[in-house]
Write a protein that holds these residues in place. Structure first.
Motif, PDB file in Angstrom:
ATOM      1  N   THR A 296       8.233  11.785  -3.340  1.00 39.79           N
ATOM      2  CA  THR A 296       8.048  10.326  -3.305  1.00 39.79           C
ATOM      3  C   THR A 296       9.092   9.602  -4.149  1.00 39.79           C
ATOM      4  O   THR A 296       8.987   8.386  -4.335  1.00 39.79           O
ATOM      5  CB  THR A 296       6.643   9.963  -3.809  1.00 39.79           C
ATOM      6  N   ASP A 297      10.086  10.323  -4.643  1.00 41.84           N
ATOM      7  CA  ASP A 297      11.095   9.714  -5.507  1.00 41.84           C
ATOM      8  C   ASP A 297      11.924   8.673  -4.767  1.00 41.84           C
ATOM      9  O   ASP A 297      12.363   7.678  -5.348  1.00 41.84           O
ATOM     10  CB  ASP A 297      12.009  10.811  -6.072  1.00 41.84           C
ATOM     11  N   LEU A 298      12.127   8.890  -3.474  1.00 40.40           N
ATOM     12  CA  LEU A 298      12.937   7.986  -2.665  1.00 40.40           C
ATOM     13  C   LEU A 298      12.114   6.851  -2.054  1.00 40.40           C
ATOM     14  O   LEU A 298      12.672   5.833  -1.627  1.00 40.40           O
ATOM     15  CB  LEU A 298      13.628   8.781  -1.553  1.00 40.40           C
ATOM     16  N   ILE A 299      10.793   7.010  -2.029  1.00 40.59           N
ATOM     17  CA  ILE A 299       9.933   6.038  -1.353  1.00 40.59           C
ATOM     18  C   ILE A 299       9.962   4.684  -2.053  1.00 40.59           C
ATOM     19  O   ILE A 299      10.105   3.639  -1.413  1.00 40.59           O
ATOM     20  CB  ILE A 299       8.489   6.562  -1.276  1.00 40.59           C
TER      21      ILE A 299
ATOM     22  N   VAL B  17       9.077   7.801 -25.737  1.00 39.52           N
ATOM     23  CA  VAL B  17       9.282   6.388 -25.448  1.00 39.52           C
ATOM     24  C   VAL B  17       9.971   6.214 -24.093  1.00 39.52           C
ATOM     25  O   VAL B  17       9.563   5.378 -23.261  1.00 39.52           O
ATOM     26  CB  VAL B  17      10.109   5.714 -26.567  1.00 39.52           C
ATOM     27  N   CYS B  18      11.019   7.004 -23.847  1.00 40.70           N
ATOM     28  CA  CYS B  18      11.724   6.927 -22.562  1.00 40.70           C
ATOM     29  C   CYS B  18      10.817   7.352 -21.415  1.00 40.70           C
ATOM     30  O   CYS B  18      10.887   6.776 -20.312  1.00 40.70           O
ATOM     31  CB  CYS B  18      12.977   7.802 -22.598  1.00 40.70           C
ATOM     32  N   PHE B  19       9.968   8.337 -21.649  1.00 39.63           N
ATOM     33  CA  PHE B  19       9.061   8.811 -20.609  1.00 39.63           C
ATOM     34  C   PHE B  19       8.100   7.704 -20.182  1.00 39.63           C
ATOM     35  O   PHE B  19       7.818   7.522 -18.999  1.00 39.63           O
ATOM     36  CB  PHE B  19       8.273  10.020 -21.114  1.00 39.63           C
ATOM     37  N   VAL B  20       7.607   6.936 -21.161  1.00 37.17           N
ATOM     38  CA  VAL B  20       6.678   5.848 -20.858  1.00 37.17           C
ATOM     39  C   VAL B  20       7.378   4.715 -20.116  1.00 37.17           C
ATOM     40  O   VAL B  20       6.912   4.235 -19.081  1.00 37.17           O
ATOM     41  CB  VAL B  20       6.012   5.320 -22.146  1.00 37.17           C
ATOM     42  N   PHE B  21       8.558   4.299 -20.635  1.00 38.79           N
ATOM     43  CA  PHE B  21       9.204   3.098 -20.107  1.00 38.79           C
ATOM     44  C   PHE B  21      10.094   3.361 -18.889  1.00 38.79           C
ATOM     45  O   PHE B  21      10.375   2.432 -18.126  1.00 38.79           O
ATOM     46  CB  PHE B  21      10.025   2.422 -21.204  1.00 38.79           C
ATOM     47  N   LEU B  22      10.550   4.604 -18.710  1.00 38.02           N
ATOM     48  CA  LEU B  22      11.432   4.906 -17.593  1.00 38.02           C
ATOM     49  C   LEU B  22      10.755   5.694 -16.482  1.00 38.02           C
ATOM     50  O   LEU B  22      11.243   5.715 -15.352  1.00 38.02           O
ATOM     51  CB  LEU B  22      12.670   5.669 -18.073  1.00 38.02           C
ATOM     52  N   SER B  23       9.646   6.351 -16.807  1.00 34.18           N
ATOM     53  CA  SER B  23       8.980   7.172 -15.797  1.00 34.18           C
ATOM     54  C   SER B  23       7.629   6.605 -15.389  1.00 34.18           C
ATOM     55  O   SER B  23       7.310   6.546 -14.204  1.00 34.18           O
ATOM     56  CB  SER B  23       8.795   8.605 -16.319  1.00 34.18           C
ATOM     57  N   ILE B  24       6.826   6.195 -16.378  1.00 30.56           N
ATOM     58  CA  ILE B  24       5.482   5.708 -16.070  1.00 30.56           C
ATOM     59  C   ILE B  24       5.494   4.240 -15.678  1.00 30.56           C
ATOM     60  O   ILE B  24       4.982   3.855 -14.626  1.00 30.56           O
ATOM     61  CB  ILE B  24       4.541   5.928 -17.280  1.00 30.56           C
ATOM     62  N   LEU B  25       6.074   3.399 -16.537  1.00 32.27           N
ATOM     63  CA  LEU B  25       6.014   1.949 -16.339  1.00 32.27           C
ATOM     64  C   LEU B  25       6.575   1.482 -14.999  1.00 32.27           C
ATOM     65  O   LEU B  25       5.938   0.661 -14.313  1.00 32.27           O
ATOM     66  CB  LEU B  25       6.719   1.236 -17.494  1.00 32.27           C
ATOM     67  N   PRO B  26       7.771   1.960 -14.563  1.00 33.96           N
ATOM     68  CA  PRO B  26       8.281   1.467 -13.269  1.00 33.96           C
ATOM     69  C   PRO B  26       7.353   1.761 -12.102  1.00 33.96           C
ATOM     70  O   PRO B  26       7.325   1.012 -11.121  1.00 33.96           O
ATOM     71  CB  PRO B  26       9.615   2.219 -13.116  1.00 33.96           C
ATOM     72  N   ARG B  27       6.588   2.852 -12.209  1.00 38.32           N
ATOM     73  CA  ARG B  27       5.684   3.216 -11.128  1.00 38.32           C
ATOM     74  C   ARG B  27       4.372   2.438 -11.188  1.00 38.32           C
ATOM     75  O   ARG B  27       3.530   2.593 -10.293  1.00 38.32           O
ATOM     76  CB  ARG B  27       5.370   4.720 -11.197  1.00 38.32           C
ATOM     77  N   CYS B  28       4.192   1.638 -12.224  1.00 38.72           N
ATOM     78  CA  CYS B  28       2.953   0.883 -12.372  1.00 38.72           C
ATOM     79  C   CYS B  28       3.176  -0.621 -12.308  1.00 38.72           C
ATOM     80  O   CYS B  28       2.216  -1.388 -12.383  1.00 38.72           O
ATOM     81  CB  CYS B  28       2.270   1.234 -13.697  1.00 38.72           C
ATOM     82  N   LEU B  29       4.427  -1.050 -12.207  1.00 39.33           N
ATOM     83  CA  LEU B  29       4.716  -2.476 -12.177  1.00 39.33           C
ATOM     84  C   LEU B  29       4.182  -3.150 -10.910  1.00 39.33           C
ATOM     85  O   LEU B  29       3.871  -4.333 -10.920  1.00 39.33           O
ATOM     86  CB  LEU B  29       6.219  -2.715 -12.282  1.00 39.33           C
ATOM     87  N   SER B  30       4.080  -2.389  -9.827  1.00 36.18           N
ATOM     88  CA  SER B  30       3.621  -2.976  -8.573  1.00 36.18           C
ATOM     89  C   SER B  30       2.212  -3.529  -8.710  1.00 36.18           C
ATOM     90  O   SER B  30       1.889  -4.602  -8.169  1.00 36.18           O
ATOM     91  CB  SER B  30       3.666  -1.933  -7.449  1.00 36.18           C
TER      92      SER B  30
ATOM     93  N   PHE C  35       0.830  -1.203   0.000  1.00 35.38           N
ATOM     94  CA  PHE C  35       0.000   0.000   0.000  1.00 35.38           C
ATOM     95  C   PHE C  35       0.867   1.256   0.000  1.00 35.38           C
ATOM     96  O   PHE C  35       0.583   2.220  -0.726  1.00 35.38           O
ATOM     97  CB  PHE C  35      -0.926  -0.002   1.216  1.00 35.38           C
ATOM     98  N   ASN C  36       1.926   1.244   0.815  1.00 42.06           N
ATOM     99  CA  ASN C  36       2.824   2.392   0.863  1.00 42.06           C
ATOM    100  C   ASN C  36       3.514   2.622  -0.481  1.00 42.06           C
ATOM    101  O   ASN C  36       3.628   3.764  -0.952  1.00 42.06           O
ATOM    102  CB  ASN C  36       3.871   2.169   1.950  1.00 42.06           C
ATOM    103  N   LEU C  37       3.960   1.534  -1.117  1.00 42.63           N
ATOM    104  CA  LEU C  37       4.607   1.640  -2.425  1.00 42.63           C
ATOM    105  C   LEU C  37       3.645   2.173  -3.472  1.00 42.63           C
ATOM    106  O   LEU C  37       3.989   3.071  -4.256  1.00 42.63           O
ATOM    107  CB  LEU C  37       5.137   0.267  -2.837  1.00 42.63           C
ATOM    108  N   LEU C  38       2.437   1.641  -3.500  1.00 39.01           N
ATOM    109  CA  LEU C  38       1.439   2.075  -4.479  1.00 39.01           C
ATOM    110  C   LEU C  38       1.029   3.531  -4.261  1.00 39.01           C
ATOM    111  O   LEU C  38       0.848   4.289  -5.210  1.00 39.01           O
ATOM    112  CB  LEU C  38       0.207   1.180  -4.402  1.00 39.01           C
ATOM    113  N   PHE C  39       0.888   3.916  -2.992  1.00 37.34           N
ATOM    114  CA  PHE C  39       0.506   5.303  -2.691  1.00 37.34           C
ATOM    115  C   PHE C  39       1.556   6.277  -3.212  1.00 37.34           C
ATOM    116  O   PHE C  39       1.222   7.294  -3.827  1.00 37.34           O
ATOM    117  CB  PHE C  39       0.325   5.470  -1.185  1.00 37.34           C
ATOM    118  N   ALA C  40       2.834   5.966  -2.971  1.00 38.84           N
ATOM    119  CA  ALA C  40       3.905   6.848  -3.431  1.00 38.84           C
ATOM    120  C   ALA C  40       3.943   6.921  -4.954  1.00 38.84           C
ATOM    121  O   ALA C  40       4.076   8.005  -5.537  1.00 38.84           O
ATOM    122  CB  ALA C  40       5.251   6.360  -2.889  1.00 38.84           C
ATOM    123  N   ASP C  41       3.829   5.774  -5.622  1.00 39.14           N
ATOM    124  CA  ASP C  41       3.876   5.751  -7.085  1.00 39.14           C
ATOM    125  C   ASP C  41       2.682   6.469  -7.697  1.00 39.14           C
ATOM    126  O   ASP C  41       2.819   7.188  -8.693  1.00 39.14           O
ATOM    127  CB  ASP C  41       3.916   4.303  -7.577  1.00 39.14           C
ATOM    128  N   THR C  42       1.504   6.272  -7.115  1.00 42.07           N
ATOM    129  CA  THR C  42       0.296   6.921  -7.636  1.00 42.07           C
ATOM    130  C   THR C  42       0.346   8.428  -7.414  1.00 42.07           C
ATOM    131  O   THR C  42      -0.027   9.209  -8.288  1.00 42.07           O
ATOM    132  CB  THR C  42      -0.954   6.327  -6.961  1.00 42.07           C
TER     133      THR C  42
END
Length: 322
Positions: A104-107, A273-286, A63-70
């Motif tokens: 939340t970059d460090l969370i 492309v980098c924005f999607v795969f390096l910024s968005i995708l890592p925050r949605c893998l959880s 929950f903490n990980l998802l909250f920070a990413d969202t």
């Protein structure tokens, strides 16, 4: 992210196919962020819909990980839209948005490290897991993680204040809002390199150490092979997620180097492309790692995503640990 470069490049695109491609890219990214934001929000609601999700440490950490990413997706999307429409905002407003992104970059990486250690304890020290990772101890760990994030923000703010004691402060930004426009002094580049290196090494060692420990225990005859195998897969996904998150910190440097040798439209394509795969995708893998693979979360999540359809609401059997 190098939003200023994106704005400067896209501002000079002539009307025609290139402009239409820019619009399509923008729509794709906005739709992607909104879709992942919706899934993350539903998963956050799911993790508060059943008592079992509030009583087990791995669900509390998730929950903490998802909250920070969202939470980070909202200012990220605002900065991207401002850059696409070539809109400049005052320094104070820009600083607020950038600090929200960095808050939340460090969370995420620190929480990934704690989650990996928790999975290691669950497999390698099953009899002590319930006493080590209690609800109160998990809450204390989360508080420490957020404290480190707060300290990270304070360091940047103090460095920024010190910078403006040397050079005059201009409340009106000459560039578009971005982290690079805010933290423009050379000292921030050195800080970024040290910060990323220490973070990658420390969190990487925690995940790799947990992976090796679980792999060694998995060879034991008394170990649940299925559970150990799922934990190994989860730890490997955590390591991939960590690499993507930390690679995004070098995004600006990569784009600047590429921008010297390629056409303007190519820069826009690479940026998106980098924005999607390096910024968005890592925050949605959880949401994908846990929401679809965990047998406890998946039925409830699908039920909520379908807005209360006829999906099975909650399994009665003991879930398989991941």
């Amino acid at each position: 992210m190098l939003y200023s470069l994106l704005a400067n490049v896209t501002a000079n695109l002539d009307p025609g196919p290139e402009a239409y491609e820019k619009i399509l890219f923008g729509l794709f990214i906005v739709i992607s962020i909104c879709s992942f934001f919706y899934i993350n929000c539903v998963l956050l609601f799911t993790l508060r819909s059943k008592p079992v999700f509030c009583e087990k440490s791995r669900f509390i950490l998730l929950f903490n990980l998802l909250f920070a990413d969202t939470f980070q997706q909202v200012p990220n999307l605002l900065l991207y839209i401002l850059a696409c429409f070539n809109m400049k905002i005052p320094f104070d407003a820009c600083g607020f948005l950038v600090l929200l992104c960095l808050a939340t970059d460090l969370i995420s990486p620190l929480t990934l490290a704690v989650m990996s250690v928790e999975r290691y304890v669950a497999i390698c020290l099953p009899l002590r897991h319930a006493t080590i990772f209690t609800v109160s101890s998990t809450g204390m760990v989360i508080a420490v993680v957020w404290a480190f994030s707060f300290i990270h923000i304070l360091i940047r703010v103090f460095m920024l204040v010190h910078t403006f004691t040397i050079i005059p402060f201009n409340p009106h930004m000459n560039d578009f809002c971005s982290k690079e426009a805010m933290f423009f002094a050379p000292i921030f580049n050195d800080f970024e390199k040290v910060y990323a290196s220490i973070l990658f090494v420390s969190v990487g060692l925690a995940i790799i150490g947990s992976y090796v420990g679980v792999a060694l225990v998995a060879t034991s005859a008394s170990t649940d092979k299925a559970s150990a195998r799922k934990v190994l897969q989860t730890l490997l996904l955590h390591l991939i997620q960590l690499c993507l998150v930390l690679t995004s910190s070098m995004f600006s440097t990569i784009i600047i180097v590429i921008a010297r040798t390629v056409r303007r439209l190519t820069i826009v394509r690479i940026y998106n492309v980098c924005f999607v795969f390096l910024s968005i995708l890592p925050r949605c893998l959880s949401a994908l790692i846990y929401g679809l693979r965990d047998q406890t979360i998946r039925p409830v999540l699908m039920h909520n995503l379908c807005c209360g359809g006829r999906t099975s609401a909650f399994p009665q059997q003991e879930p398989v640990t991941i």
